[in-house]
Design a protein around this motif. Structure first.
Motif, PDB file in Angstrom:
ATOM      1  N   VAL A 142       0.951  -1.220   0.041  1.00  0.00           N
ATOM      2  CA  VAL A 142       0.050  -0.044  -0.129  1.00  0.00           C
ATOM      3  C   VAL A 142       0.837   1.329   0.066  1.00  0.00           C
ATOM      4  CG1 VAL A 142      -1.460   1.555   1.396  1.00  0.00           C
ATOM      5  CG2 VAL A 142      -1.947  -1.049   1.050  1.00  0.00           C
ATOM      6  N   GLY A 143       1.809   1.195   0.832  1.00  0.00           N
ATOM      7  CA  GLY A 143       2.978   2.241   0.734  1.00  0.00           C
ATOM      8  C   GLY A 143       3.512   2.706  -0.738  1.00  0.00           C
ATOM      9  N   LEU A 144       3.919   1.588  -1.055  1.00  0.00           N
ATOM     10  CA  LEU A 144       4.473   1.707  -2.629  1.00  0.00           C
ATOM     11  C   LEU A 144       3.548   2.492  -3.516  1.00  0.00           C
ATOM     12  CD1 LEU A 144       6.681  -1.359  -3.102  1.00  0.00           C
ATOM     13  CD2 LEU A 144       7.454   0.828  -2.671  1.00  0.00           C
ATOM     14  N   LEU A 145       2.298   1.886  -3.740  1.00  0.00           N
ATOM     15  CA  LEU A 145       1.232   2.491  -4.320  1.00  0.00           C
ATOM     16  C   LEU A 145       0.869   3.921  -4.048  1.00  0.00           C
ATOM     17  CD1 LEU A 145      -1.424  -0.822  -3.910  1.00  0.00           C
ATOM     18  CD2 LEU A 145      -0.194  -0.020  -6.274  1.00  0.00           C
ATOM     19  N   LEU A 146       0.827   4.324  -2.817  1.00  0.00           N
ATOM     20  CA  LEU A 146       0.548   5.685  -2.585  1.00  0.00           C
ATOM     21  C   LEU A 146       1.628   6.430  -3.084  1.00  0.00           C
ATOM     22  CD1 LEU A 146      -1.175   5.276   0.961  1.00  0.00           C
ATOM     23  CD2 LEU A 146      -2.226   5.944  -1.249  1.00  0.00           C
ATOM     24  N   LEU A 147       2.906   6.234  -2.738  1.00  0.00           N
ATOM     25  CA  LEU A 147       4.088   6.691  -3.455  1.00  0.00           C
ATOM     26  C   LEU A 147       4.260   6.860  -4.675  1.00  0.00           C
ATOM     27  CD1 LEU A 147       7.085   7.948  -2.571  1.00  0.00           C
ATOM     28  CD2 LEU A 147       7.991   5.604  -2.763  1.00  0.00           C
TER      29      LEU A 147
END
Length: 253
Positions: A142-147
């Motif tokens: 999820v963090g990579l997607l939001l980044l």
């Protein structure tokens, strides 16, 4: 000075969130469109593709990455409309931190992106997708997607100010489609002509999709792509964030 910048940015964020209540249809359309794409590719177009481990487990992480690239036109249009309606001129006359308007818009966009991501994950569960990478893998994905969304957002904001007019935004928005579909979001590079597969593998979205698949523990994931899924967006933000703020400052003169 940084405290004033944060306060001004939060004020602009609340301004953007207030627009949600006045324009609920736009918010709903932004949430429904990626769901339609997921169901269309999962059941109508891509359901027959042979992917080791199951196509749904391959498709859902890719569609999550694709969702983070789409929907930029709303933010881009809002920026150009503010420029052309004189709203920015009124903000310029106030003792406000330079770029607070852009930061507020970006925070509101990221909140909507997080909401869209939540909806897509829920739909993924409904059609049979399950993450197998544990809680840390799930949060990392999820963090990579939001980044990735954050990087695409600042590219969009900069291009919106370069375009300057709402009618030119759609022409610029077309550029998102090649980035989105020339990726491994919905099909494996191995299923494409070799030259095209090479292009797809170098696409930053492909790096994010591959890394997310690995963190979710699904087919098509490769651990070595996690670093690239971090580096690519960080580099893009490092380039386009200062460009956007500088462009905004130039328009303020």
């Amino acid at each position: 000075m940084s405290t004033y910048a944060l306060t001004d940015s939060w004020t602009m964020t609340r301004r953007e969130l207030a627009h949600w209540a006045r324009q609920p249809v736009q918010v709903v359309v932004g949430l429904v469109f990626p769901v339609m794409l997921l169901l269309m590719f999962g059941y109508l177009i891509g359901g027959g593709r042979e992917v080791e481990g199951g196509y749904v487990d391959y498709l859902v992480p890719g569609m999550l990455a694709l969702t983070m690239a789409f929907g930029l036109e709303g933010t881009m249009l809002a920026v150009t409309q503010d420029l052309n309606k004189g709203v920015i001129d009124r903000f310029r006359s106030m003792p406000m931190a330079n770029g607070a308007v852009l930061v507020g818009r970006s925070v509101a966009d990221m909140l909507q992106s997080a909401l869209s991501l939540t909806v897509m994950i829920g739909v993924g569960y409904a059609i049979g997708w399950r993450p197998h990478g544990g809680l840390s893998g799930f949060l990392g994905a999820v963090g990579l997607l939001l980044l990735f969304r954050f990087a695409m957002l600042w590219i969009g904001i900069h291009l919106a100010m370069v375009a300057g007019k709402p009618e030119l935004v759609q022409a610029v928005q077309i550029l998102v489609w090649p980035v989105g579909f020339l990726s491994n979001a919905i099909a494996t590079p191995e299923s494409m002509p070799r030259w095209l597969g090479t292009v797809v593998e170098w696409n930053p979205m492909s790096q994010t999709a591959t890394a997310v698949r690995d963190l979710f523990g699904g087919p098509g994931g490769e651990p070595g792509h996690v670093w690239a899924a971090v580096v690519w967006p960080v580099v893009l933000v490092a380039v386009f964030f200062p460009l956007a703020v500088r462009r905004f400052g130039e328009l303020s003169k």
